[in-house]
Scaffold this motif. Sequence first.
Motif, PDB file in Angstrom:
ATOM      1  N   GLU A  48       0.824  -1.216   0.000  1.00 45.12           N
ATOM      2  CA  GLU A  48       0.000   0.000   0.000  1.00 45.12           C
ATOM      3  C   GLU A  48       0.861   1.272   0.000  1.00 45.12           C
ATOM      4  O   GLU A  48       0.536   2.265   0.653  1.00 45.12           O
ATOM      5  CB  GLU A  48      -0.962   0.010   1.191  1.00 45.12           C
ATOM      6  N   ALA A  49       1.938   1.255  -0.754  1.00 46.05           N
ATOM      7  CA  ALA A  49       2.829   2.416  -0.800  1.00 46.05           C
ATOM      8  C   ALA A  49       2.162   3.566  -1.551  1.00 46.05           C
ATOM      9  O   ALA A  49       1.337   3.363  -2.435  1.00 46.05           O
ATOM     10  CB  ALA A  49       4.138   2.047  -1.485  1.00 46.05           C
ATOM     11  N   ASP A  50       2.551   4.770  -1.194  1.00 43.44           N
ATOM     12  CA  ASP A  50       2.110   5.970  -1.917  1.00 43.44           C
ATOM     13  C   ASP A  50       3.206   6.316  -2.920  1.00 43.44           C
ATOM     14  O   ASP A  50       4.240   6.898  -2.549  1.00 43.44           O
ATOM     15  CB  ASP A  50       1.870   7.116  -0.925  1.00 43.44           C
ATOM     16  N   LEU A  51       2.999   5.947  -4.172  1.00 43.76           N
ATOM     17  CA  LEU A  51       4.047   6.148  -5.167  1.00 43.76           C
ATOM     18  C   LEU A  51       4.328   7.618  -5.428  1.00 43.76           C
ATOM     19  O   LEU A  51       5.394   7.962  -5.940  1.00 43.76           O
ATOM     20  CB  LEU A  51       3.658   5.446  -6.480  1.00 43.76           C
ATOM     21  N   ALA A  52       3.379   8.497  -5.131  1.00 44.43           N
ATOM     22  CA  ALA A  52       3.615   9.930  -5.316  1.00 44.43           C
ATOM     23  C   ALA A  52       4.740  10.412  -4.400  1.00 44.43           C
ATOM     24  O   ALA A  52       5.439  11.380  -4.704  1.00 44.43           O
ATOM     25  CB  ALA A  52       2.338  10.719  -5.059  1.00 44.43           C
ATOM     26  N   ARG A  53       4.949   9.725  -3.273  1.00 47.55           N
ATOM     27  CA  ARG A  53       6.007  10.101  -2.332  1.00 47.55           C
ATOM     28  C   ARG A  53       7.252   9.232  -2.482  1.00 47.55           C
ATOM     29  O   ARG A  53       8.266   9.480  -1.819  1.00 47.55           O
ATOM     30  CB  ARG A  53       5.477   9.973  -0.900  1.00 47.55           C
ATOM     31  N   PHE A  84       2.016   8.476 -11.278  1.00 51.56           N
ATOM     32  CA  PHE A  84       1.230   9.103 -12.337  1.00 51.56           C
ATOM     33  C   PHE A  84       1.837  10.412 -12.828  1.00 51.56           C
ATOM     34  O   PHE A  84       1.482  10.897 -13.905  1.00 51.56           O
ATOM     35  CB  PHE A  84      -0.197   9.352 -11.840  1.00 51.56           C
ATOM     36  N   ALA A  85       2.768  10.964 -12.078  1.00 48.69           N
ATOM     37  CA  ALA A  85       3.464  12.171 -12.525  1.00 48.69           C
ATOM     38  C   ALA A  85       4.600  11.829 -13.491  1.00 48.69           C
ATOM     39  O   ALA A  85       5.246  12.726 -14.034  1.00 48.69           O
ATOM     40  CB  ALA A  85       4.003  12.952 -11.338  1.00 48.69           C
ATOM     41  N   GLY A  86       4.858  10.545 -13.694  1.00 42.84           N
ATOM     42  CA  GLY A  86       5.895  10.108 -14.618  1.00 42.84           C
ATOM     43  C   GLY A  86       7.229   9.833 -13.956  1.00 42.84           C
ATOM     44  O   GLY A  86       8.154   9.382 -14.629  1.00 42.84           O
ATOM     45  N   GLN A  87       7.371  10.095 -12.643  1.00 41.36           N
ATOM     46  CA  GLN A  87       8.643   9.874 -11.956  1.00 41.36           C
ATOM     47  C   GLN A  87       8.903   8.376 -11.774  1.00 41.36           C
ATOM     48  O   GLN A  87       7.992   7.606 -11.473  1.00 41.36           O
ATOM     49  CB  GLN A  87       8.632  10.558 -10.587  1.00 41.36           C
ATOM     50  N   VAL A  88      10.158   7.975 -11.970  1.00 39.88           N
ATOM     51  CA  VAL A  88      10.554   6.577 -11.780  1.00 39.88           C
ATOM     52  C   VAL A  88      10.859   6.372 -10.304  1.00 39.88           C
ATOM     53  O   VAL A  88      11.816   6.917  -9.767  1.00 39.88           O
ATOM     54  CB  VAL A  88      11.783   6.232 -12.641  1.00 39.88           C
ATOM     55  N   VAL A  89      10.018   5.576  -9.641  1.00 38.73           N
ATOM     56  CA  VAL A  89      10.234   5.326  -8.209  1.00 38.73           C
ATOM     57  C   VAL A  89      11.029   4.045  -7.987  1.00 38.73           C
ATOM     58  O   VAL A  89      11.559   3.820  -6.906  1.00 38.73           O
ATOM     59  CB  VAL A  89       8.885   5.257  -7.467  1.00 38.73           C
ATOM     60  N   THR A  96      16.700   6.471 -13.570  1.00 36.34           N
ATOM     61  CA  THR A  96      15.482   7.247 -13.290  1.00 36.34           C
ATOM     62  C   THR A  96      15.056   8.072 -14.498  1.00 36.34           C
ATOM     63  O   THR A  96      14.215   8.955 -14.371  1.00 36.34           O
ATOM     64  CB  THR A  96      15.722   8.186 -12.095  1.00 36.34           C
ATOM     65  N   SER A  97      15.623   7.793 -15.671  1.00 34.99           N
ATOM     66  CA  SER A  97      15.279   8.566 -16.863  1.00 34.99           C
ATOM     67  C   SER A  97      15.118   7.626 -18.048  1.00 34.99           C
ATOM     68  O   SER A  97      15.441   6.435 -17.968  1.00 34.99           O
ATOM     69  CB  SER A  97      16.358   9.608 -17.169  1.00 34.99           C
ATOM     70  N   ILE A 146      -2.586   2.757  -8.825  1.00 37.65           N
ATOM     71  CA  ILE A 146      -1.720   3.640  -8.036  1.00 37.65           C
ATOM     72  C   ILE A 146      -0.423   3.982  -8.772  1.00 37.65           C
ATOM     73  O   ILE A 146       0.335   4.852  -8.330  1.00 37.65           O
ATOM     74  CB  ILE A 146      -1.373   3.011  -6.676  1.00 37.65           C
ATOM     75  N   GLY A 147      -0.142   3.324  -9.877  1.00 32.05           N
ATOM     76  CA  GLY A 147       1.087   3.598 -10.611  1.00 32.05           C
ATOM     77  C   GLY A 147       1.101   2.851 -11.935  1.00 32.05           C
ATOM     78  O   GLY A 147       0.142   2.172 -12.305  1.00 32.05           O
ATOM     79  N   VAL A 148       2.214   2.997 -12.647  1.00 32.45           N
ATOM     80  CA  VAL A 148       2.363   2.384 -13.965  1.00 32.45           C
ATOM     81  C   VAL A 148       3.640   1.547 -13.982  1.00 32.45           C
ATOM     82  O   VAL A 148       4.716   2.046 -13.645  1.00 32.45           O
ATOM     83  CB  VAL A 148       2.414   3.444 -15.078  1.00 32.45           C
TER      84      VAL A 148
END
Length: 248
Positions: A48-53, A84-89, A96-97, A146-148
Amino acid sequence: MASLLPLGALATVLLSGVHEDAAKQGQDQGVAQAAVIAEMAVAPALDEADLARGLTEGQRESLAKATDLALYHGSVLRMRLRNFAGQVVYSDDGSTSGGVPISDPAFRSATVGSAAATLVADASADGGQIIRVLQPVFARASGEAIGVLELYLPYDKIDQRLHEQMAVTYWRLGGGLGVLYLALGLISWSTTRSLRRYAARQEHEALHDALTGLPNREAFRQRATAAGHRGPAGRGRIRADPAGAGCR
């Protein structure tokens, strides 16, 4: 010769259809494989991680353990987990690119819960192709995306099967089109022969009397006209022609 054009066009359409079917098959397999990885390996490891963080160190370790097996066996070439912002977590190689832009329709489709797969060129291979899949990751508790998950899967085995299938198709298609061409040639030859016989019979009936079979006035007129065009020598031959003497 004219029939070769449509036959060639038919062969091209059929062969292109085989390529398209193989590509579609590879993409469908990629989507199915990505769905299994996302559901069975990625989602449980996220806890249940928050990928935005971003991910915690423990979540990264769990995710690495869950996906190492697929990467080790080569069923997955590269993978990235993105918010969802496109950042590689998370990525298997730590990069990360270089991911799919968030403006890409495939990425936008994955953010709303729909997977998308396509064939892309493999930068690490000479002219090779790989399957890129953008698979939504769903939270186990809420069932919401929650993510891609961005996966790159091998296409070489599918491509190898394609070439084997194409070799069989070439032989079957070549044999079938060859038989079809021979059949068309036979029909053309038979039709042309019948038309020539019909034309010769019609010409004979037009220039000969139906009862006696002797040349009629029309035949005499045509021969006289032809002899006139040839000059005195031709007229002499007409006078000596016994068939001409029987003209009515």
